[in-house]
Scaffold this active site. Structure first.
Site, PDB file in Angstrom:
ATOM      1  N   GLU A 230       3.371  -5.643  12.087  1.00  0.00           N
ATOM      2  CA  GLU A 230       3.456  -4.982  10.717  1.00  0.00           C
ATOM      3  C   GLU A 230       3.963  -5.604   9.530  1.00  0.00           C
ATOM      4  O   GLU A 230       4.886  -6.413   9.873  1.00  0.00           O
ATOM      5  CB  GLU A 230       4.227  -3.575  10.605  1.00  0.00           C
ATOM      6  CG  GLU A 230       3.796  -2.475  11.462  1.00  0.00           C
ATOM      7  CD  GLU A 230       4.751  -1.211  11.330  1.00  0.00           C
ATOM      8  OE1 GLU A 230       5.598  -1.044  10.144  1.00  0.00           O
ATOM      9  OE2 GLU A 230       4.597  -0.280  12.211  1.00  0.00           O
ATOM     10  N   GLU A 284      -0.706   7.261   3.289  1.00  0.00           N
ATOM     11  CA  GLU A 284      -0.192   8.322   4.447  1.00  0.00           C
ATOM     12  C   GLU A 284       0.815   9.325   3.700  1.00  0.00           C
ATOM     13  O   GLU A 284       1.916   9.002   3.329  1.00  0.00           O
ATOM     14  CB  GLU A 284       0.426   7.883   5.613  1.00  0.00           C
ATOM     15  CG  GLU A 284      -0.448   6.769   6.399  1.00  0.00           C
ATOM     16  CD  GLU A 284       0.324   6.402   7.536  1.00  0.00           C
ATOM     17  OE1 GLU A 284       0.457   6.861   8.713  1.00  0.00           O
ATOM     18  OE2 GLU A 284       0.688   5.220   7.479  1.00  0.00           O
ATOM     19  N   LYS A 287       4.175  10.727   5.000  1.00  0.00           N
ATOM     20  CA  LYS A 287       5.358   9.751   5.382  1.00  0.00           C
ATOM     21  C   LYS A 287       6.785  10.194   4.750  1.00  0.00           C
ATOM     22  O   LYS A 287       6.833  10.359   3.569  1.00  0.00           O
ATOM     23  CB  LYS A 287       5.221   8.341   5.080  1.00  0.00           C
ATOM     24  CG  LYS A 287       4.006   7.755   6.192  1.00  0.00           C
ATOM     25  CD  LYS A 287       4.124   6.417   6.312  1.00  0.00           C
ATOM     26  CE  LYS A 287       5.093   5.717   7.190  1.00  0.00           C
ATOM     27  NZ  LYS A 287       5.074   4.330   7.587  1.00  0.00           N
ATOM     28  N   GLU A 293       6.672   4.281   0.545  1.00  0.00           N
ATOM     29  CA  GLU A 293       6.272   4.413   1.879  1.00  0.00           C
ATOM     30  C   GLU A 293       5.001   5.218   1.898  1.00  0.00           C
ATOM     31  O   GLU A 293       4.601   5.125   3.084  1.00  0.00           O
ATOM     32  CB  GLU A 293       7.319   5.398   2.426  1.00  0.00           C
ATOM     33  CG  GLU A 293       8.696   4.448   2.869  1.00  0.00           C
ATOM     34  CD  GLU A 293       8.528   3.491   3.868  1.00  0.00           C
ATOM     35  OE1 GLU A 293       7.408   3.792   4.950  1.00  0.00           O
ATOM     36  OE2 GLU A 293       9.127   2.594   3.977  1.00  0.00           O
TER      37      GLU A 293
END
Length: 427
Positions: A230, A284, A287, A293
Site C-alpha cells: 500500500e 471509501e 473509513k 482517509e
C-alpha cells in the site's frame, strides 16, 4: 487498517504490468471496499478490463477450506498470485491476532500445497512502518523489540521457506510536514544524508524502504523480496492539511509509478524494481479518521476518475475529458490550546465496539506508539476495546495538532477537558 484473521481485509489488489523507460515493472491498485456506495464487483471488473490497463488480480482469503471453494474454481482463468492474511496485524496490539498470524499463514499454504497451487500463489501479510522502532536514518532501521525474535523471525522464516515476499505499507504522506513536502513528493530538494552509509536520500519513500531493508538485514533476512502493498496520497482533506488536493495526489502517484519501475532502486537496494500497489481504487466513505482517509481513491464510486495517473485507456479518456480538483472541506481548525487548557479525545458514550475497534486498528496501523496498550503496558488495563481505543484515539489527536477534525473518527470521538490519565497510564 488492522483486521481480524477470521475476516481477512476486505480488499483486492488489482495490478497491471507496465513498461516505463524500457524497464518492466508491476504497479497495481488496492481495491478497498469500506464504503456503502460502491458499484457491484462484477461491474467493477468489467470497468477495469474495458477502461484501464489493470489486468491481474490478487485475492485475499480467510481459512483453509476457502481455498478449495473460492480459489480453485477461478484459477487459472483469474491470475491469482497472492493471498494476504490480515493487514498490519502486528501493529494491532492484539496478542491473540499476533500469535495466530503465522499459524494461519501456514494453514493457508498447506491448503495451496494440497491443491498444487503453492508454486503459483504465495501467502504473505502486509505490515505498517509501526513495526520499526527506528527508521531514521534508514541504515538504523530496526524492528521493535519483542517483535523481532518472537514474532517476526518465525514469520520471516516462513516467507523464505515458501519463497514469498515481505509486504510493507509505506506512506510518505503520513510522514511528511510542510518542510518535507518536496522530499515526500519526489520533487527537487536538499535530500537527507545518512552518516553511516554516506548515502544521500532524495525522496522519503526510498528512506522508508531502506529502513525496512536494514531491519531485515539485522535479522539475516536481507534476501527477502520487499513488496509495497500500500502507498498513496489523498485528494481531499481538512482545512490546514498540507499538500492535500487532486493535483498533488496525481503528482505523487505518477512519480511513484515512474520511480518503482525505473530500475534505479534505492541506495541500499540498487538496480531493481518494486512490485507496488497504489491505495486505493475507490474513495471509501465509511473509513474512520480525518477526511483524507476517505479520499485516497483514483475513482469515485460512479467510476469517474478523481484524477488520471496513466492507467486509463485512450477510449476511456474520451469519456472523461476533465478531472475536477476536490477542494478541502471548509472546516475551521481549532488552534492548539494554550498551556493549562489541554484537551483530550475519547470515545463518545454509546459508541459501538466494532467502530472503536476500527479506530484502534487505524491509529496503530499508522505506526503510532501503541505499546502502552499492549499486554504489560501502562495502559493495558482495563483490557477492553473501549479502553484501548480511548488511548489510541487520544494519541492520534495529540500527535496531529489537537484539531477538532482529528477527534471525529466517524462521529465516535468527543473532546474533553478532563484528564483521563490514571495511575501510571498517562494520556
Amino acid at each position: 487498517m488492522g483486521t481480524t484473521l477470521v475476516h481477512v481485509i476486505s480488499a483486492l489488489l488489482l495490478v497491471a504490468s507496465v513498461n516505463i523507460q524500457g524497464i518492466e515493472g508491476t504497479v497495481g491498485v488496492n481495491y478497498g471496499t469500506v464504503a456503502d456506495n460502491l458499484p457491484p464487483p462484477a461491474e467493477v471488473a468489467h470497468f477495469l478490463l474495458e477502461n484501464t490497463i489493470i489486468n491481474r488480480l490478487t485475492n485475499l482469503s480467510f481459512a483453509q477450506q476457502w481455498v478449495t471453494a473460492n480459489i480453485t474454481p477461478h484459477f487459472p482463468a483469474t491470475n491469482i498470485v497472492r493471498i494476504l492474511v490480515g493487514n498490519e496485524v502486528i501493529s494491532s496490539a492484539s496478542k491473540l491476532l499476533i500469535t495466530s498470524l503465522v499459524p494461519a499463514m501456514q494453514t493457508l499454504h498447506t491448503a495451496l500445497v494440497a491443491e498444487s497451487l503453492d508454486h503459483r500463489i504465495k501467502v504473505s501479510t502486509p505490515h505498517s512502518l509501526g513495526i520499526l522502532s527506528s527508521s531514521s536514518p534508514p541504515s538504523s532501521g530496526e524492528f521493535r523489540q519483542g517483535y523481532d525474535t518472537h514474532v517476526l523471525k518465525p514469520l520471516l522464516s516462513f516467507l523464505r521457506a515458501t519463497d514469498s515476499p515481505f509486504l510493507v505499507n509505506p506512506y510518505p504522506f503520513f510522514g511528511c510536514s510542510a518542510d518535507t513536502l518536496d522530499y515526500a513528493l519526489f520533487r527537487p530538494n536538499s535530500g537527507a544524508f545518512d552518516d553511516d552509509t554516506k548515502f544521500t536520500y532524495t525522496n522519503m519513500l526510498d528512506g522508508q524502504l531502506d529502513a525496512v531493508f536494514s531491519a531485515l538485514k539485522l535479522l539475516d533476512f536481507s534476501d527477502l523480496e520487499i513488496v509495497i502493498a500500500e502507498t498513496g496520497w489523498p485528494s481531499k482533506g481538512d482545512a490546514g492539511q498540507v499538500g492535500v488536493d487532486a493535483d498533488t495526489a496525481a503528482e505523487y502517484n505518477r512519480k511513484l509509478m515512474q520511480h518503482v519501475t525505473s530500475g534505479v532502486g534505492t541506495p541500499l537496494m540498487p538496480n531493481r524494481t518494486f512490485e507496488t500497489y497504489i491505495f486505493a481504487l475507490f474513495n471509501e466513505d465509511l473509513k474512520p479518521g480525518p477526511t483524507c482517509e476517505r479520499n485516497f481513491g483514483l475513482f469515485q464510486p460512479d467510476m469517474t476518475p478523481v484524477y488520471d495517473i496513466g492507467i486509463l485507456r485512450p477510449t476511456a479518456k474520451a469519456n472523461f475529458p476533465s478531472y475536477p480538483t476536490p477542494q478541502a472541506v471548509p472546516v475551521n481548525p481549532s488552534p492548539i490550546p494554550a498551556s493549562g487548557a489541554k484537551r483530550w479525545c475519547l470515545p463518545k458514550t454509546g459508541a459501538k465496539e466494532d467502530a472503536l475497534q476500527k479506530n484502534l486498528d487505524y491509529v496503530c496501523g499508522l505506526g503510532m506508539d501503541c505499546k502502552p496498550i499492549q499486554e504489560g503496558g501502562a495502559c493495558y488495563l482495563p483490557n477492553t476495546v473501549r479502553g484501548h481505543a480511548a488511548y489510541a484515539m487520544n494519541a492520534y489527536y495529540q500527535a496531529t495538532g489537537r484539531n477538532d477534525y482529528a477527534c471525529d473518527f466517524g462521529g465516535t470521538g468527543a473532546i474533553t477537558k478532563l484528564d483521563p490519565s490514571y495511575g501510571s497510564c498517562k494520556y
